[in-house]
Enzyme design. Structure first.
Site, short mmCIF file in Angstrom:
data_model
loop_
_atom_site.label_atom_id
_atom_site.label_comp_id
_atom_site.label_asym_id
_atom_site.label_seq_id
_atom_site.Cartn_x
_atom_site.Cartn_y
_atom_site.Cartn_z
N CYS A 1 7.38 -16.11 -28.99
CA CYS A 1 7.49 -14.98 -28.05
C CYS A 1 8.00 -13.70 -28.68
O CYS A 1 7.31 -12.68 -28.66
CB CYS A 1 8.39 -15.38 -26.89
SG CYS A 1 7.84 -16.88 -26.09
N GLU B 1 0.86 -1.18 0.00
CA GLU B 1 0.00 0.00 0.00
C GLU B 1 0.89 1.23 0.00
O GLU B 1 1.92 1.26 0.66
CB GLU B 1 -0.91 0.00 1.23
CG GLU B 1 -1.87 -1.17 1.18
CD GLU B 1 -3.08 -0.98 2.10
OE1 GLU B 1 -3.75 -1.98 2.35
OE2 GLU B 1 -3.34 0.15 2.54
C1 UGA Z 1 12.26 -16.22 -25.42
C2 UGA Z 1 13.14 -15.59 -24.31
O1 UGA Z 1 14.53 -15.84 -24.58
C3 UGA Z 1 12.79 -16.15 -22.95
O2 UGA Z 1 13.54 -15.44 -21.95
C4 UGA Z 1 11.29 -15.92 -22.69
O3 UGA Z 1 10.93 -16.51 -21.46
C5 UGA Z 1 10.50 -16.56 -23.80
O4 UGA Z 1 10.91 -16.02 -25.07
C6 UGA Z 1 9.03 -16.26 -23.58
O5 UGA Z 1 8.64 -15.09 -23.68
O6 UGA Z 1 8.28 -17.20 -23.25
P1 UGA Z 1 12.29 -18.47 -26.89
O7 UGA Z 1 11.38 -17.74 -27.82
O8 UGA Z 1 11.92 -19.84 -26.47
O9 UGA Z 1 12.53 -17.62 -25.53
O10 UGA Z 1 13.69 -18.66 -27.63
P2 UGA Z 1 15.08 -17.89 -27.68
O11 UGA Z 1 16.13 -18.83 -27.35
O12 UGA Z 1 15.04 -16.61 -26.96
O13 UGA Z 1 15.21 -17.61 -29.25
C7 UGA Z 1 14.32 -16.74 -29.94
C8 UGA Z 1 14.74 -16.55 -31.36
O14 UGA Z 1 15.89 -15.70 -31.44
C9 UGA Z 1 15.14 -17.82 -32.09
O15 UGA Z 1 14.61 -17.78 -33.40
C10 UGA Z 1 16.66 -17.79 -32.10
O16 UGA Z 1 17.21 -18.50 -33.14
C11 UGA Z 1 16.90 -16.30 -32.22
N1 UGA Z 1 18.22 -15.86 -31.70
C12 UGA Z 1 18.52 -15.94 -30.38
C13 UGA Z 1 19.16 -15.33 -32.58
O17 UGA Z 1 18.93 -15.24 -33.80
N2 UGA Z 1 20.35 -14.91 -32.08
C14 UGA Z 1 20.66 -14.97 -30.78
O18 UGA Z 1 21.78 -14.56 -30.40
C15 UGA Z 1 19.72 -15.52 -29.89
#
Ligand code: UGA
Length: 422
Positions: A242, A154
Site C-alpha cells: 500500500c 444532490e
Molecule cells: C497500510 C495502512 O496502515 C492501512 O491503514 C491501509 O488500510 C493499508 O495500508 C491499505 O492501504 O490497504 P499495511 O501496508 O498493511 O497498511 O501496513 P502498515 O502496518 O501500515 O505498515 C506499512 C509499513 O510501514 C511497514 O513496512 C511497516 O514496517 C512500516 N512502519 C509502520 C514503520 O516503519 N514505522 C511505523 O511507525 C509504522
C-alpha cells in the site's frame, strides 16, 4: 486503472467524473445516444454545481470519455461500475431489469478478469445475481462483484464524492478490496502516514549524528495529541502493497496536474535512501568489510504477521549486502516461500538460532514477536562474534550491552547517552 461506468445518470456521471479526477482512465457509457452526444459536445445533461468543471477538466486531460459502445468499454476496462437506474415497480420493489441487462452484456464481452461494482441502489441478493450471470456466461473469465453504495446528496454531490466521510466497500475476496483501494487511492491517509514514517526515519539519522535517542524524540513528539504517537517508529523504511504504491500514485497524480507534491516526493526519496543506509549500517558494524562474511537475517516480510514480501525493505538490504560479497542466511516465520521467488543464494533456516549459527552478524529486519524474546545467551554463543544489528529497535541498548553484545540499532547511540556535539 481503466474503468467503465455504465449509466450516465446522476450517480454515473458524478462517479465517472470523480473517478477520472482521482487519476483513473474512465469511459462513461449509456445506451441513449442523445445523452452521449450532449456530453461529447461539452454539455452536462443534469445540473449539479461543479460537475461541469470537473467533467471538462478530465475530458481535456484525456481521462474521461463518453460512448454508446458498451462492448468496447467493457473489453478495455478492468473495473466496471454499474450505475443504471433501478426504478420502483408497481409493488414498490426495485426493478432490476437494467442491472440484469448490463450484467449480461458484461458477461458476453468479458475478455479477462473483471471487477463489477454496483453503484446503483440495489436490494440484497443483487450481487449474487450478477455473480451468477457472470459465471454462467462470462466465457470462463473471472468476474468479481463488489458493492460500493453511493451516498451523494444532490446539490453537493461533487464535494460528497471527492471528500467523502466514508467509502463503503463490500467484497468477498482480498483482490477485489485491493483493486477498490487502488481506484480510491488518493483518498487514503496512507500518504500522510508514510510521511510520518519518513519523517521519523530522518529524525533517526539526525539522532545518530547528534547522539540522541529517536525513541525519546518520538515519544516527545507523539505526546502532542495533535500529532499522536502512532507511525513514529523508526526503522528500515516502509514497505508493503500500500504505502509504496499509494505514495507514488499521489506524486504521479500531482505531476499529471502540473504540480510537484514536494513533501511526498521527498518521502519517496527518503524511503529509498533509508534502505540504502541500512545496508551501510550493517557493513559499518562489520568494520567496513562484509565480503565473505556471513550475515544472519531475522525477518523478511515487510511487517510481522504476514507472508507479504511486496516492497519489503529486506529485499534491497539483502541484495545490497550480497552485492558487497556477503553470505546470507535468513529466517522468517511466514515469508520464506515468497522470498524464494525473490532471492538467489540465500540459505533459509528453520528458526532464529539456526540462522545465527556461525554468522558474523545477526540483523533483525522485521519485528516478529518471536524475535522480541530471543534467548540472548544462546544467540551470543552461536554467533561467530556477538554483533546484533537491530533495524526495528526491538531491544534495549543498555541490556544488550550488559548481555555482552555489540548492539547497533536505528537512531540510538550505542550507549544511549547523549554525546556532546558541536
Ligand atoms: C497500510 C495502512 O496502515 C492501512 O491503514 C491501509 O488500510 C493499508 O495500508 C491499505 O492501504 O490497504 P499495511 O501496508 O498493511 O497498511 O501496513 P502498515 O502496518 O501500515 O505498515 C506499512 C509499513 O510501514 C511497514 O513496512 C511497516 O514496517 C512500516 N512502519 C509502520 C514503520 O516503519 N514505522 C511505523 O511507525 C509504522
Amino acid at each position: 486503472m481503466d474503468i467503465a461506468v455504465i449509466g450516465t445518470g446522476y450517480v454515473g456521471l458524478v462517479t465517472g467524473a470523480g473517478l477520472a479526477d482521482f487519476g483513473n482512465d474512465v469511459i462513461c457509457c449509456d445506451i441513449d445516444p442523445k445523452k452521449i452526444d450532449v456530453l461529447n459536445n461539452g454539455q452536462i445533461p443534469i445540473y449539479e454545481p461543479g460537475l461541469d468543471k470537473i467533467v471538462s477538466r478530465n475530458v481535456g486531460e484525456g481521462r474521461l470519455r463518453f460512448t454508446t459502445d458498451l462492448p468496447e468499454a467493457i473489453r478495455r476496462s478492468r473495473a466496471i461500475f454499474i450505475a443504471v437506474g433501478t426504478p420502483p415497480k408497481p409493488d414498490g420493489s426495485a426493478d432490476l431489469r437494467y442491472v440484469e441487462d448490463v450484467a449480461r452484456t458484461i458477461a458476453q464481452h468479458m475478455n479477462g478478469p473483471k471487477l463489477v461494482i454496483t453503484k446503483s441502489t440495489v436490494p440484497i441478493g443483487t450481487g449474487r445475481m450478477i455473480e451468477r450471470i457472470l459465471a454462467e456466461s462470462g466465457n470462463g473469465h473471472k468476474g468479481s462483484v463488489v458493492s460500493n453504495p453511493e451516498f451523494l446528496r444532490e446539490g453537493s454531490a461533487i464535494e460528497d464524492f471527492l471528500k467523502p466521510d466514508r467509502v463503503v466497500i463490500g467484497a468477498s475476496d482480498e483482490e477485489s478490496i485491493g483493486l477498490m483501494k487502488e481506484i480510491y487511492a488518493p483518498l487514503h491517509s496512507n500518504g500522510f502516514l508514510a510521511t510520518k514514517i519518513s519523517f521519523i526515519n530522518e529524525v533517526a539519522v539526525m539522532c545518530e549524528l547528534l547522539g540522541a535517542d529517536v525513541q525519546d524524540v518520538a515519544r516527545g513528539i507523539g505526546l502532542d495529541s495533535r500529532i499522536g504517537p502512532k507511525f513514529l517508529q523508526a526503522g528500515p523504511g516502509y514497505g508493503g502493497s500500500c504505502f509504496p504504491k499509494d505514495t507514488s500514485a499521489v506524486a504521479d497524480i500531482a505531476r499529471r496536474y502540473g504540480y510537484e507534491f514536494q513533501i511526498i516526493e521527498a518521502v519517496l526519496r527518503v524511503n529509498e535512501n533509508i534502505k540504502e543506509r541500512m545496508v551501510a549500517k550493517v557493513i559499518e558494524a562489520l568494520d567496513g568489510e562484509v565480503r565473505g562474511k556471513t550475515v544472519a537475517i531475522l525477518g523478511l516480510a515487510f511487517k510481522p504477521e504476514t507472508d507479504d514480501m511486496r516492497d519489503s525493505p529486506a529485499i534491497p538490504i539483502i541484495k545490497g549486502l550480497q552485492k558487497q560479497g556477503a553470505i546470507i542466511r535468513a529466517y522468517d516465520p511466514g515469508a520464506i516461500e515468497n522470498s524464494k521467488k525473490i532471492f538467489d543464494n540465500v540459505t533459509y533456516c528453520g528458526d532464529a538460532y539456526e540462522t545465527a549459527n556461525g554468522a558474523d552478524a545477526l540483523v533483525i529486519a522485521t519485528e516478529w514477536n518471536e524475535f522480541r524474546a530471543l534467548k540472548l545467551e544462546r544467540v551470543r554463543k552461536l554467533l561467530k562474534q556477538p554483533l546484533i544489528v537491530d533495524l526495528r529497535n526491538v531491544y534495549d541498548p543498555q541490556r544488550m550491552k550488559a548481555e555482552g553484545f555489540r548492539y547497533v540499532s536505528v537512531g540510538r547511540t550505542e550507549d544511549a547517552r547523549v554525546r556532546e556535539h558541536v
